[in-house]
Write an enzyme that holds these catalytic residues in place. Structure first.
Site, PDB file in Angstrom:
ATOM      1  N   GLU A  84      -9.134  13.224   1.891  1.00  0.00           N
ATOM      2  CA  GLU A  84      -8.100  13.576   2.864  1.00  0.00           C
ATOM      3  C   GLU A  84      -7.346  14.862   2.498  1.00  0.00           C
ATOM      4  OE1 GLU A  84      -5.815   9.988   3.464  1.00  0.00           O
ATOM      5  OE2 GLU A  84      -7.449   9.071   4.605  1.00  0.00           O
TER       6      GLU A  84
ATOM      7  N   GLU B 271     -14.563   6.445   4.897  1.00  0.00           N
ATOM      8  CA  GLU B 271     -13.475   5.479   4.675  1.00  0.00           C
ATOM      9  C   GLU B 271     -12.890   4.971   5.978  1.00  0.00           C
ATOM     10  OE1 GLU B 271     -10.301   6.518   1.854  1.00  0.00           O
ATOM     11  OE2 GLU B 271      -8.925   5.421   3.155  1.00  0.00           O
TER      12      GLU B 271
END
Length: 486
Positions: free
Chosen positions: A234, A337
């Site tokens: 991220e 994810e």
């Protein structure tokens, strides 16, 4: 009525794993003498990956009427090659696993990593340095050691490595393990903190690239082969937990000038490098910047993505994955994810949590994704441990005070894919004639087709599974998912 069987032949050429988007295995498919085996999971029933008692056969079915509900499967139209489905072995998962009895540990391992007794996971993600799902923040060096002289993964040897080894041994040669960092050591960042975002300082680009090499080598010394890596978890999220920000240009330059050449020089050029590893919302901008640069693109195996873009109040942006696949068809898309956030033990059996998985997986595969990785494979009865109280759901929870495993709907939804689709399968065309039904299909290396159908409606549906000019009628309960094998 006399049954007319019309064979459909699909010829496929042989494949090599590293070229899975272009080639395929040697196989032949014919509908002749085939029957359909149905596995079903449905809300408010005892059906959980349950096999129907009878097999279904095909009949002649020429022109469907507008009133007919159909799933049209065409094995002649083939797309990406499937590499596998799995989840993340984090510190949290490993710590909870260690608290279980030997009997429950074996049950857990079979539940995930056995194709016969469980759902056949073959992909594993694990964290390099700590993440939020660790009991504390840590790195593998002493602070300030830019030469990495103190590098050691001893902290992983108590919990994480033992679970990784057990899982990898059960998966065998099909295993694909990849690593992801949440943050470099604090001294390498402009905010001098492993938490709260911050950026990697330019003078530490090379030491940080060396860090990946050290970690991969240490894992492989432990007998844990590493298939690939993501550059940064991220990279556009400033989190109260471990995080690090890279602009698209910064990730591109770190890859092409440091990480890519460093891995190659260390003899690790065969590791699959995955960029982005964040939500679908900004994915096209990121890949345009990185993949339009030929010096960076040559190191990129694929693009990783998550499903949390609905934080803004909007819907899942599945179409962005299709856009990336259309622009860069030679690169691979990998879901890296997803989880159901905001843990609440009262919602263990909330069916909508499982449906979120089914909807995402069908759409992601139909848009070109080659593999799908869930987040934590195991958490405790509080949705942790997590050192910043970011508690979440996992497909299986353990109540460690009772030595009990709790299987959620998400486990069964994922299993409808992972248990039946084989590594090396080719996705084939699969289209529903009604919006209430979602579907995707794969042609397995063993010659069988796997079709997944999900009913989003509150009423049961009868539909025709159509292959060419033949079909069989199937009933799916309300709010259910089915896997059809034929």
């Amino acid at each position: 009525m006399k049954v007319v069987i019309i064979p459909i032949i699909v010829l496929v050429v042989s494949s090599v794993f590293s070229q899975q988007k272009k080639e395929s295995f040697s196989s032949m498919f014919s509908i002749e003498n085939k029957s359909v085996t149905v596995f079903t999971s449905a809300d408010s029933t005892s059906l959980k990956l349950s096999r129907a008692n009878s097999n279904l056969t095909f009949r002649a079915f020429n022109q469907p009427l507008e009133t007919d509900i159909c799933i049209f499967v065409n094995p002649n139209k083939q797309f990406q090659t499937f590499i596998g489905i799995g989840g993340a072995i984090t510190d949290a998962s490993a710590e909870v696993f260690a608290k279980l009895s030997k009997e429950k540990q074996l049950e857990f391992l079979n539940a995930y990593f056995s194709s016969d007794k469980g759902i056949g996971y073959s992909v594993i993600r694990t964290n390099m340095n700590s993440c939020d799902f660790s009991s504390k923040s840590y790195t593998y060096i002493t602070e300030g050691d830019n030469e990495l002289q103190s590098f050691s993964i001893d902290i992983d040897k108590e919990y994480k490595l033992p679970l990784l080894k057990k899982a990898m041994a059960m998966i065998g040669k099909k295993a694909s393990l990849y690593i992801s960092p949440w943050s470099p050591p604090a001294f390498m960042k402009d905010n001098n903190n492993v938490l709260q975002g911050g950026k990697l300082l330019p003078e530490y680009y090379q030491p940080w690239a060396n860090y990946y090499v050290k970690y991969i080598n240490e894992l492989e010394k432990e007998g844990i082969p590493v298939w690939g890596l993501t550059i940064q978890n991220e990279p556009m999220a400033k989190q109260r937990w471990e995080s690090c920000i890279y602009s698209a240009e910064e990730e591109r330059d770190f890859l092409k000038k440091f990480l890519g050449p460093t891995l190659k020089k260390a003899g690790l050029g065969n590791k699959k490098i995955i960029v982005w590893d964040h939500n679908r919302d900004l994915i096209t901008q990121r890949v345009n910047v990185i993949l339009d640069d030929k010096d960076a693109s040559k190191y990129v195996w694929g693009i990783g993505f998550h499903w949390y873009e609905n934080w803004s109040g909007g819907n899942q942006m599945y179409e962005n994955i299709d856009a990336v696949n259309e622009m860069y068809p030679t690169k691979n898309l990998l879901f890296t994810e997803g989880c159901v956030e905001k843990f609440d033990s009262k919602k263990y059996q909330l069916w909508a949590n499982g449906e979120r998985y089914g909807k995402s997986m069908i759409n992601d595969f139909n848009n070109g994704t080659v593999g799908w990785t869930d987040w934590n494979i195991l958490l405790d009865q509080y949705g942790g441990p997590n050192h910043v109280q970011n508690f979440c759901f996992s497909p299986i929870h353990a109540d460690v005070t009772k030595d009990e495993l709790i299987y959620t709907p998400s486990y069964f939804f994922i299993g409808h894919f992972s248990k039946f689709i084989q590594k090396g399968a080719k996705r084939i065309s699969s289209v529903a004639s009604r919006s209430k039904l979602l579907t995707t299909s794969f042609l397995n290396p063993d010659g069988k087709i796997v079709t997944i159908v999900m009913n989003q409606d509150s009423k049961k549906v009868k539909y025709n599974l159509c292959i060419g000019m033949v079909a069989t009628e199937i009933e799916i309960p309300s709010h259910a998912i089915q896997t059809l094998i034929y």
